[in-house]
Design a protein around this motif. Sequence first.
Motif, PDB file in Angstrom:
ATOM      1  N   VAL A 186     100.037  19.367  36.925  1.00 49.99           N
ATOM      2  CA  VAL A 186     100.354  18.226  36.061  1.00 49.99           C
ATOM      3  C   VAL A 186     101.688  17.599  36.473  1.00 49.99           C
ATOM      4  O   VAL A 186     101.789  16.380  36.641  1.00 49.99           O
ATOM      5  CB  VAL A 186     100.378  18.670  34.584  1.00 49.99           C
ATOM      6  N   LEU A 187     102.708  18.417  36.672  1.00 51.85           N
ATOM      7  CA  LEU A 187     104.013  17.883  37.040  1.00 51.85           C
ATOM      8  C   LEU A 187     103.984  17.265  38.435  1.00 51.85           C
ATOM      9  O   LEU A 187     104.627  16.246  38.677  1.00 51.85           O
ATOM     10  CB  LEU A 187     105.067  18.986  36.964  1.00 51.85           C
ATOM     11  N   SER A 188     103.225  17.857  39.333  1.00 47.76           N
ATOM     12  CA  SER A 188     103.117  17.321  40.691  1.00 47.76           C
ATOM     13  C   SER A 188     102.486  15.932  40.680  1.00 47.76           C
ATOM     14  O   SER A 188     102.995  15.005  41.323  1.00 47.76           O
ATOM     15  CB  SER A 188     102.296  18.280  41.549  1.00 47.76           C
ATOM     16  N   ALA A 247     102.321  13.919  38.136  1.00 45.19           N
ATOM     17  CA  ALA A 247     103.197  13.016  37.385  1.00 45.19           C
ATOM     18  C   ALA A 247     104.348  12.515  38.263  1.00 45.19           C
ATOM     19  O   ALA A 247     104.698  11.332  38.212  1.00 45.19           O
ATOM     20  CB  ALA A 247     103.732  13.720  36.144  1.00 45.19           C
ATOM     21  N   LYS A 248     104.937  13.387  39.090  1.00 44.64           N
ATOM     22  CA  LYS A 248     106.037  12.966  39.962  1.00 44.64           C
ATOM     23  C   LYS A 248     105.572  11.960  41.005  1.00 44.64           C
ATOM     24  O   LYS A 248     106.247  10.945  41.241  1.00 44.64           O
ATOM     25  CB  LYS A 248     106.662  14.182  40.650  1.00 44.64           C
ATOM     26  N   GLN A 306     102.885  10.001  40.878  1.00 41.30           N
ATOM     27  CA  GLN A 306     102.500   8.755  40.212  1.00 41.30           C
ATOM     28  C   GLN A 306     103.739   7.986  39.758  1.00 41.30           C
ATOM     29  O   GLN A 306     103.793   6.763  39.873  1.00 41.30           O
ATOM     30  CB  GLN A 306     101.587   9.066  39.019  1.00 41.30           C
ATOM     31  N   PHE A 319     104.968   8.067  35.412  1.00 40.05           N
ATOM     32  CA  PHE A 319     105.135   9.507  35.210  1.00 40.05           C
ATOM     33  C   PHE A 319     104.321   9.985  34.010  1.00 40.05           C
ATOM     34  O   PHE A 319     103.573  10.957  34.102  1.00 40.05           O
ATOM     35  CB  PHE A 319     106.617   9.834  35.008  1.00 40.05           C
ATOM     36  N   ILE A 320     104.435   9.271  32.910  1.00 45.67           N
ATOM     37  CA  ILE A 320     103.696   9.650  31.695  1.00 45.67           C
ATOM     38  C   ILE A 320     102.195   9.505  31.924  1.00 45.67           C
ATOM     39  O   ILE A 320     101.411  10.382  31.566  1.00 45.67           O
ATOM     40  CB  ILE A 320     104.169   8.796  30.490  1.00 45.67           C
ATOM     41  N   ALA A 329     100.899  12.323  34.168  1.00 38.94           N
ATOM     42  CA  ALA A 329     100.799  13.597  33.460  1.00 38.94           C
ATOM     43  C   ALA A 329      99.574  13.612  32.543  1.00 38.94           C
ATOM     44  O   ALA A 329      98.821  14.596  32.510  1.00 38.94           O
ATOM     45  CB  ALA A 329     102.067  13.851  32.649  1.00 38.94           C
ATOM     46  N   ALA A 340      96.423  13.838  34.735  1.00 41.47           N
ATOM     47  CA  ALA A 340      96.224  15.182  35.278  1.00 41.47           C
ATOM     48  C   ALA A 340      95.724  16.142  34.205  1.00 41.47           C
ATOM     49  O   ALA A 340      94.853  16.988  34.477  1.00 41.47           O
ATOM     50  CB  ALA A 340      97.520  15.696  35.894  1.00 41.47           C
ATOM     51  N   LEU A 341      96.248  16.026  32.998  1.00 36.67           N
ATOM     52  CA  LEU A 341      95.756  16.875  31.901  1.00 36.67           C
ATOM     53  C   LEU A 341      94.288  16.586  31.603  1.00 36.67           C
ATOM     54  O   LEU A 341      93.484  17.513  31.427  1.00 36.67           O
ATOM     55  CB  LEU A 341      96.600  16.653  30.641  1.00 36.67           C
TER      56      LEU A 341
END
Length: 129
Positions: free
Chosen positions: A11-13, A15-16, A18, A80-81, A84, A87-88
């Motif tokens: 998820v963080l990957s 988000a970063k 994007q 970023f939002i 995330a 991805a979720l």
Amino acid sequence: MAEMTVRRVGVLSVAKIQGLLMFVMGLIIGVIYGLIFMIFGAAMSSLAPRDEGAAGGIGSIVIGLIIMIAMPIFYGLMGFIGGAIGALIYNIAAGFVGGIKIDLEGEAPAYSPPPPPQQQWSPNPYQQT
């Protein structure tokens, strides 16, 4: 060909990545809109009477600069939002339907690796050095 399935993504990957991509897009769009706002604002202020024209021209330049700074930050934050959340949602959906299947093809390396190191030769193998 090897068939692989992407079952989960970080998820963080996501988000970063994007967020960075959207920051770059915001930078491009922000510079274009900021310059357009500055140019048309200056053109409109030149049409105003002499007493009121200077304040309008400076105001449009300041707002154009704010657009150039704020749009990349806003786009990056929203990217970023959004990354995330996307991805979720992907991780949840992949749990139900199994993910995305990808066919991968391996290629032979363009070079051959060096040979392994060989033992040093000594005239007397029982002699310790």
